[in-house]
Design a protein around this motif. Structure first.
Motif, PDB file in Angstrom:
ATOM      1  N   SER A  69       0.829  -1.211   0.000  1.00 19.14           N
ATOM      2  CA  SER A  69       0.000   0.000   0.000  1.00 19.14           C
ATOM      3  C   SER A  69       0.862   1.259   0.000  1.00 19.14           C
ATOM      4  N   GLU A  70       0.285   2.323  -0.487  1.00 14.77           N
ATOM      5  CA  GLU A  70       1.002   3.599  -0.586  1.00 14.77           C
ATOM      6  C   GLU A  70       1.453   4.096   0.780  1.00 14.77           C
ATOM      7  N   HIS A  71       0.574   4.009   1.780  1.00 20.56           N
ATOM      8  CA  HIS A  71       0.955   4.534   3.101  1.00 20.56           C
ATOM      9  C   HIS A  71       2.077   3.718   3.738  1.00 20.56           C
ATOM     10  N   VAL A  72       2.114   2.417   3.511  1.00 17.11           N
ATOM     11  CA  VAL A  72       3.220   1.603   4.033  1.00 17.11           C
ATOM     12  C   VAL A  72       4.520   1.981   3.327  1.00 17.11           C
ATOM     13  N   ARG A  73       4.472   2.102   2.020  1.00 16.71           N
ATOM     14  CA  ARG A  73       5.687   2.458   1.262  1.00 16.71           C
ATOM     15  C   ARG A  73       6.211   3.834   1.641  1.00 16.71           C
ATOM     16  N   LYS A  74       5.318   4.717   2.079  1.00 16.70           N
ATOM     17  CA  LYS A  74       5.723   6.074   2.455  1.00 16.70           C
ATOM     18  C   LYS A  74       6.198   6.151   3.912  1.00 16.70           C
ATOM     19  N   ILE A  75       5.461   5.544   4.834  1.00 12.96           N
ATOM     20  CA  ILE A  75       5.711   5.739   6.266  1.00 12.96           C
ATOM     21  C   ILE A  75       6.731   4.763   6.839  1.00 12.96           C
ATOM     22  N   VAL A  76       6.668   3.506   6.463  1.00 14.66           N
ATOM     23  CA  VAL A  76       7.537   2.488   7.078  1.00 14.66           C
ATOM     24  C   VAL A  76       9.029   2.800   6.903  1.00 14.66           C
ATOM     25  N   PRO A  77       9.479   3.253   5.736  1.00 21.79           N
ATOM     26  CA  PRO A  77      10.906   3.597   5.635  1.00 21.79           C
ATOM     27  C   PRO A  77      11.322   4.707   6.610  1.00 21.79           C
ATOM     28  N   GLU A  78      10.419   5.643   6.865  1.00 21.92           N
ATOM     29  CA  GLU A  78      10.718   6.717   7.822  1.00 21.92           C
ATOM     30  C   GLU A  78      10.783   6.172   9.251  1.00 21.92           C
ATOM     31  N   LEU A  79       9.899   5.233   9.572  1.00 19.35           N
ATOM     32  CA  LEU A  79       9.941   4.607  10.898  1.00 19.35           C
ATOM     33  C   LEU A  79      11.233   3.805  11.072  1.00 19.35           C
ATOM     34  N   ARG A  80      11.651   3.109  10.030  1.00 18.41           N
ATOM     35  CA  ARG A  80      12.888   2.308  10.099  1.00 18.41           C
ATOM     36  C   ARG A  80      14.095   3.167  10.453  1.00 18.41           C
ATOM     37  N   LYS A  81      14.131   4.391   9.945  1.00 20.26           N
ATOM     38  CA  LYS A  81      15.248   5.296  10.228  1.00 20.26           C
ATOM     39  C   LYS A  81      15.358   5.608  11.722  1.00 20.26           C
ATOM     40  N   LEU A  82      14.253   5.484  12.442  1.00 19.40           N
ATOM     41  CA  LEU A  82      14.217   5.834  13.861  1.00 19.40           C
ATOM     42  C   LEU A  82      14.435   4.644  14.782  1.00 19.40           C
ATOM     43  N   ARG A  83      14.506   3.434  14.209  1.00 19.22           N
ATOM     44  CA  ARG A  83      14.660   2.209  15.008  1.00 19.22           C
ATOM     45  C   ARG A  83      16.064   1.646  14.879  1.00 19.22           C
ATOM     46  N   GLU A  84      16.554   1.085  15.967  1.00 15.98           N
ATOM     47  CA  GLU A  84      17.839   0.383  15.899  1.00 15.98           C
ATOM     48  C   GLU A  84      17.636  -1.079  15.545  1.00 15.98           C
ATOM     49  N   SER A  85      16.446  -1.609  15.849  1.00 11.07           N
ATOM     50  CA  SER A  85      16.163  -3.004  15.507  1.00 11.07           C
ATOM     51  C   SER A  85      14.663  -3.205  15.324  1.00 11.07           C
ATOM     52  N   THR A  86      14.347  -4.266  14.576  1.00 17.38           N
ATOM     53  CA  THR A  86      12.955  -4.632  14.326  1.00 17.38           C
ATOM     54  C   THR A  86      12.853  -6.148  14.313  1.00 17.38           C
ATOM     55  N   GLU A  87      11.784  -6.651  14.903  1.00 14.18           N
ATOM     56  CA  GLU A  87      11.501  -8.085  14.852  1.00 14.18           C
ATOM     57  C   GLU A  87      10.037  -8.241  14.454  1.00 14.18           C
ATOM     58  N   ILE A  88       9.787  -8.993  13.373  1.00 12.97           N
ATOM     59  CA  ILE A  88       8.420  -9.187  12.898  1.00 12.97           C
ATOM     60  C   ILE A  88       8.120 -10.682  12.869  1.00 12.97           C
ATOM     61  N   ASN A  89       7.042 -11.067  13.535  1.00 11.00           N
ATOM     62  CA  ASN A  89       6.630 -12.469  13.582  1.00 11.00           C
ATOM     63  C   ASN A  89       5.164 -12.582  13.184  1.00 11.00           C
ATOM     64  N   LEU A  90       4.854 -13.615  12.383  1.00  5.80           N
ATOM     65  CA  LEU A  90       3.478 -13.917  11.974  1.00  5.80           C
ATOM     66  C   LEU A  90       3.020 -15.187  12.676  1.00  5.80           C
ATOM     67  N   TYR A  91       1.759 -15.184  13.108  1.00  3.83           N
ATOM     68  CA  TYR A  91       1.221 -16.311  13.875  1.00  3.83           C
ATOM     69  C   TYR A  91      -0.148 -16.720  13.348  1.00  3.83           C
ATOM     70  N   ARG A  92      -0.398 -18.027  13.405  1.00  6.17           N
ATOM     71  CA  ARG A  92      -1.732 -18.592  13.195  1.00  6.17           C
ATOM     72  C   ARG A  92      -2.176 -19.169  14.521  1.00  6.17           C
ATOM     73  N   GLU A  93      -3.432 -19.008  14.837  1.00  2.11           N
ATOM     74  CA  GLU A  93      -3.978 -19.580  16.077  1.00  2.11           C
ATOM     75  C   GLU A  93      -4.035 -21.099  15.962  1.00  2.11           C
ATOM     76  N   ILE A  94      -3.646 -21.769  17.030  1.00  4.99           N
ATOM     77  CA  ILE A  94      -3.752 -23.227  17.098  1.00  4.99           C
ATOM     78  C   ILE A  94      -5.076 -23.549  17.766  1.00  4.99           C
ATOM     79  N   LYS A  95      -5.853 -24.399  17.129  1.00  2.00           N
ATOM     80  CA  LYS A  95      -7.165 -24.757  17.692  1.00  2.00           C
ATOM     81  C   LYS A  95      -7.153 -26.183  18.175  1.00  2.00           C
TER      82      LYS A  95
END
Length: 95
Positions: A69-95
């Motif tokens: 999306s346009e807002h992700v492409r615009k904002i996320v790079p600016e947020l990255r400049k302000l972070r020293e590290s990032t961790e992203i995890n995806l989860y599915r619920e176990i039923k």
């Protein structure tokens, strides 16, 4: 349903409010997206320099569309400049 936990540690000297201004704009725009169940910003109780997005999406396709999306492409790079590290995890619920 897919949950995403995106945790970032701000760089030393970064003003939290500077980061939050950008992050809030991302939250507002993302919550309008089709496929987004919820998208919210959280601050670590013990360390305010750790900021985490906790997200719920209908499926992985919705996440892929979000990432292009346009807002992700615009904002996320600016947020990255302000972070020293990032961790992203995806989860599915176990039923």
């Amino acid at each position: 349903m897919i949950r995403v936990v995106a945790k970032g540690k701000l760089k030393q000297g970064v003003k939290l409010e500077e980061y939050l201004t950008l992050a809030r704009e991302l939250v507002t725009e993302t919550n309008k997206e089709e496929g987004c169940i919820s998208y919210a910003l959280h601050e670590d109780i013990n360390d305010p320099t750790i900021v985490t997005m906790i997200e719920k999406w209908v499926d992985e396709e919705a996440i892929e569309q979000h990432n292009c999306s346009e807002h992700v492409r615009k904002i996320v790079p600016e947020l990255r400049k302000l972070r020293e590290s990032t961790e992203i995890n995806l989860y599915r619920e176990i039923k």
